[in-house]
Scaffold this active site. Structure first.
Site, PDB file in Angstrom:
ATOM      1  CB  SER A 122       5.815 -61.593-118.478  1.00 32.99           C
ATOM      2  OG  SER A 122       5.382 -62.383-119.400  1.00 32.99           O
ATOM      3  CG  ASN A 193       4.521 -62.770-113.886  1.00 31.40           C
ATOM      4  OD1 ASN A 193       3.419 -62.322-113.547  1.00 31.40           O
ATOM      5  ND2 ASN A 193       5.159 -62.631-114.951  1.00 31.40           N
TER       6      ASN A 193
END
Ligand code: 3HC
Length: 530
Positions: A122, A193
Site C-alpha cells: 500500500s 490512499n
C-alpha cells in the site's frame, strides 16, 4: 475457472490482508497456496480464514458446506517450494522494502518463469520491488482494501516495465472475483490512499490541536458527509502502523505537509497502540467502548427559534424547525421570546447588522447563532456587543434537513461562555439535529476535512493520473464513500468548493489548500467537472 489462465494462486503472508485475499481467491473458485514464515503464523492465518468464513455462515451468507469447500481450496504451508505450481503469487507481507525484496527473490527462484508476481503493497513503489527480480515485466501491484472480502475495489498497478498482458490478465482475474479493477501507474498512494490519507492525517491533527474531540470528528464525518466510518474508527481498522507507513511514503514523494504524519499518530504507533489488531488505538477495542456512540437525544420541548435574514438557508432552517414542531419567529418584535436566534442572511454584512439588532431585542440567556463557517464567527460575535452569547452554527448539508438527525456543527469562540455552547448543543438536539462541537476555524469540521480532499481529487484529475470514473470508483468501492469526489464536487458546487478552500488557505497559508486551477477554471467557465 476464474480469470483467463490463472488457476492456482499463491498468497505469501496471511495477516489481515493476506488472509482476506486468500479467502477472496478461494471463494472465486481458485486453488490457493497460503504461505507463512512459521507454524505459529500459519496457525494465525488459518484462524483468520476460519473466523471470517464462519462469520459469513452465521450471517446466512454462506452454507457450512460452501465454507468447507472454500477452506478445502486453501493449502497452507511454510515452504516456498509449494508455490512452484502457481501461475500467480500475491505477496502480502509487512511493508518493509528489504523484506518484500527478499520474498520476491525467493519467489523468482521457486516460481515458473511465466508466473506473474504481484504485491499488495500500500505504500512501497512497485517499481522498486520489481527491479530486484529477474522478471520485472511480470511484476504488478494488486492493492486490495480492508476488509478484503467486503471492499469491491482492487487497484492494479503497472510499472513502466510491466508487460500489458500481465496487467490485463490480473485485471480480468479481479473482475472474475466480483471486484472492480482500476488500472493505474506506480505513484505513492495510488488513487485511493493518495486521496484518503491526507484527510485521515488532517483529522488526527484536528484532534491533536484540540479543535474537536475524537467522537465529534467521527460523528461529523459519518452524519455530515455520509461516510461509513469516521476517520479514527477507520484508522483503527486499517492499523495505525500501516497508516504511518502510507503517510511517510506519500510524504516522501509529494513533500506535501498534509502528508507529514501527525505526531499523535506516530506516538500511538511507538507505544504499540496500533488499532483493532492490538485492541487499542484511537479507541479501546475490548467491546466496552464502541466507536463514536450515538449521543442520546436531549429531552425537553422544541425551542422557540428566531430566524433573521432571508434566503435558501433561512428557508431550510425554518423547514427544520417546522419538522421538530418548533415555533419560528422572524419579526424583530417577536425575538424577545426566543431561546435561540439564528442569523441566516445570504450576505455577511447584512447578517452582522441583523444579528446586532436582534441582540438588543432578546432576553438574557438567548443563544445567538452565526451561520458563516469561514472562521469569522468571532467578528460577528464582537459586533453584537454580547459575544459571550454567540456561537457558530453550521449545517454542512442544509438540503439534507429532510433526513433523520442531520448534523449541526457548533463552534465556540474564545469569547463564548462555556454554558452557552452547552445550551446551543442542547437546543440543536431538541431541534432533531446531531450536534458536534468545535472551535471557530474555517470549515468547522466537515468542510475543513472534505474540501481539501476534494481539491486533491481535482488536482489528481488535472494532473492526468486517473480519470474521473477511476477516481470516483476508488473512493466508493475502496472506501465505501456514498459518492466519489468528482461527483461530490459537482453536487456540492464548484463555486462553494473554491470559496471554502480560499477561506482555508487564507487561514492556514498552506499551499496545498489553495483551490486547484482546474476548479477555478471550471468555475470561471460555469461548467461542472463532468
Ligand atoms: N471481514 C469480513 N467481512 C466483514 C468484515 C471483516 N473484517 N467487516 C464487515 N464484514 C462484512 C460483514 O460480514 C457484512 O457482510 P454481510 O452483509 O454479507 O453480512 C458487511 O461486511 C457489512 O458489515 P457490518 O454490517 O458488520 O458493518 P458495517 O455495515 O458497519 O460495514 C464496513 C463495515 C464494510 C467495514 C464499512 O464500515 C466500511 O465500508 N468502512 C470503510 C472501510 C474502508 O474505508 N476500507 C478501506 C481502508 S484503506 C485500505 O484498506 C488500503 C490500505 O492500503 C491501507
Amino acid at each position: 475457472m476464474t480469470g483467463r489462465s490463472f488457476s492456482r494462486v499463491g498468497v505469501v503472508g496471511l495477516g489481515t490482508m493476506g488472509a482476506g485475499i486468500a479467502e477472496v481467491l478461494a471463494r472465486g473458485g481458485l486453488s490457493v497456496v497460503g504461505i507463512e514464515v512459521d507454524r505459529d503464523a500459519l496457525e494465525r492465518g488459518r484462524e483468520h480464514l476460519e473466523t471470517s468464513t464462519g462469520r459469513a455462515v452465521k450471517r446466512g451468507r454462506l452454507t457450512e458446506e460452501a465454507r468447507r469447500e472454500i477452506l478445502g481450496r486453501v493449502a497452507l504451508s511454510v515452504d516456498f517450494a509449494d508455490l512452484g505450481g502457481c501461475d500467480l503469487v500475491v505477496e502480502a507481507v509487512p511493508e518493509r522494502l528489504d523484506l518484500k525484496r527478499k520474498v520476491f527473490d525467493q519467489l523468482d527462484r521457486v516460481c515458473r518463469d511465466d508466473a506473474v508476481l504481484a504485491t499488495n503493497t500500500s505504500s512501497l513503489p512497485v517499481t522498486d520491488i520489481a527491479a530486484g527480480t529477474g522478471r520485472p515485466a511480470k511484476v504488478v501491484g494488486v492493492h486490495f482494501f480492508n476488509p478484503a472480502p467486503v471492499m469491491k475495489l482492487v487497484e492494479v498497478i503497472a510499472t513502466v516495465r510491466t508487460e500489458p498482458d500481465a496487467v490485463a490478465r490480473v485485471a480480468e482475474l479481479v473482475k472474475g472475483l466480483g471486484k472492480t479493477p482500476v488500472t493505474i501507474g506506480d505513484r505513492a498512494g495510488f488513487v485511493a490512499n493518495r486521496l484518503l490519507f491526507g484527510y485521515l492525517n488532517q483529522a488526527a491533527g484536528m484532534l491533536e490541536s484540540g479543535h474537536a474531540t475524537r467522537d465529534d470528528i467521527d460523528t461529523a464525518m459519518k452524519t455530515g458527509a455520509g461516510l461509513p466510518m469516521g476517520p479514527f474508527a477507520l484508522m483503527d481498522l486499517i492499523g495505525l502502523d500501516t497508516c504511518l507507513q502510507v503517510l511517510d511514503a506519500i510524504y516522501a514523494e509529494s513533500r506535501d505537509r498534509r502528508h507529514a504524519a501527525s505526531p499523535l499518530l506516530r506516538e500511538l504507533v511507538t507505544a504499540g497502540l496500533l488499532g483493532r489488531k492490538t485492541g487499542r488505538g484511537f479507541y479501546v477495542h475490548d467491546g466496552a467502548e464502541a466507536p463514536a456512540p450515538a449521543a442520546e437525544a436531549p429531552g425537553g420541548p422544541p425551542p422557540v427559534v428566531g430566524v433573521v435574514g432571508v434566503g435558501p438557508l433561512a428557508d431550510a432552517i425554518a423547514a427544520l424547525c417546522d419538522r421538530a414542531g418548533s415555533r419560528v419567529r422572524a419579526s424583530a418584535a417577536e425575538l424577545a421570546g426566543c431561546d435561540l436566534v439564528i442569523e441566516a442572511a445570504e450576505d455577511a454584512e447584512a447578517g452582522r447588522a441583523l444579528l446586532s439588532t436582534a441582540a438588543q431585542a432578546v432576553k438574557p440567556g438567548t443563544v445567538l447563532a452565526v451561520t458563516s463557517a469561514d472562521g469569522t464567527v468571532i467578528r460577528q460575535a464582537m459586533a453584537t456587543g454580547r459575544p459571550a452569547d454567540v456561537i457558530g452554527l453550521h449545517l454542512p448539508d442544509p438540503a439534507a434537513t429532510a433526513t433523520a438527525a442531520p448534523l449541526a456543527e457548533i463552534a465556540a469562540t474564545v469569547a463564548t461562555a462555556p454554558d452557552v455552547a452547552d445550551r446551543a448543543a442542547d437546543l440543536a438536539g431538541r431541534l432533531g439535529l446531531t450536534a458536534v462541537r468545535c472551535r471557530d476555524r474555517a470549515g468547522f469540521i466537515v468542510d475543513a476535512l472534505r474540501f481539501p480532499y476534494l481539491n486533491d481529487a481535482a488536482a489528481m484529475l488535472g494532473a492526468g493520473y486517473a480519470d474521473a470514473d477511476s477516481i470516483d470508483a476508488a473512493m466508493t468501492l475502496g472506501c465505501g464513500y456514498p459518492t466519489g469526489p468528482i461527483a461530490d464536487l459537482d453536487r456540492l458546487g464548484l463555486d462553494r468548493a473554491v470559496t471554502v478552500l480560499r477561506a482555508l488557505h487564507t487561514e492556514t497559508r498552506d499551499p496545498a489548500l489553495a483551490p486547484d486551477p482546474l476548479l477555478v477554471e471550471h468555475v470561471t467557465a460555469g461548467r461542472p467537472l463532468r
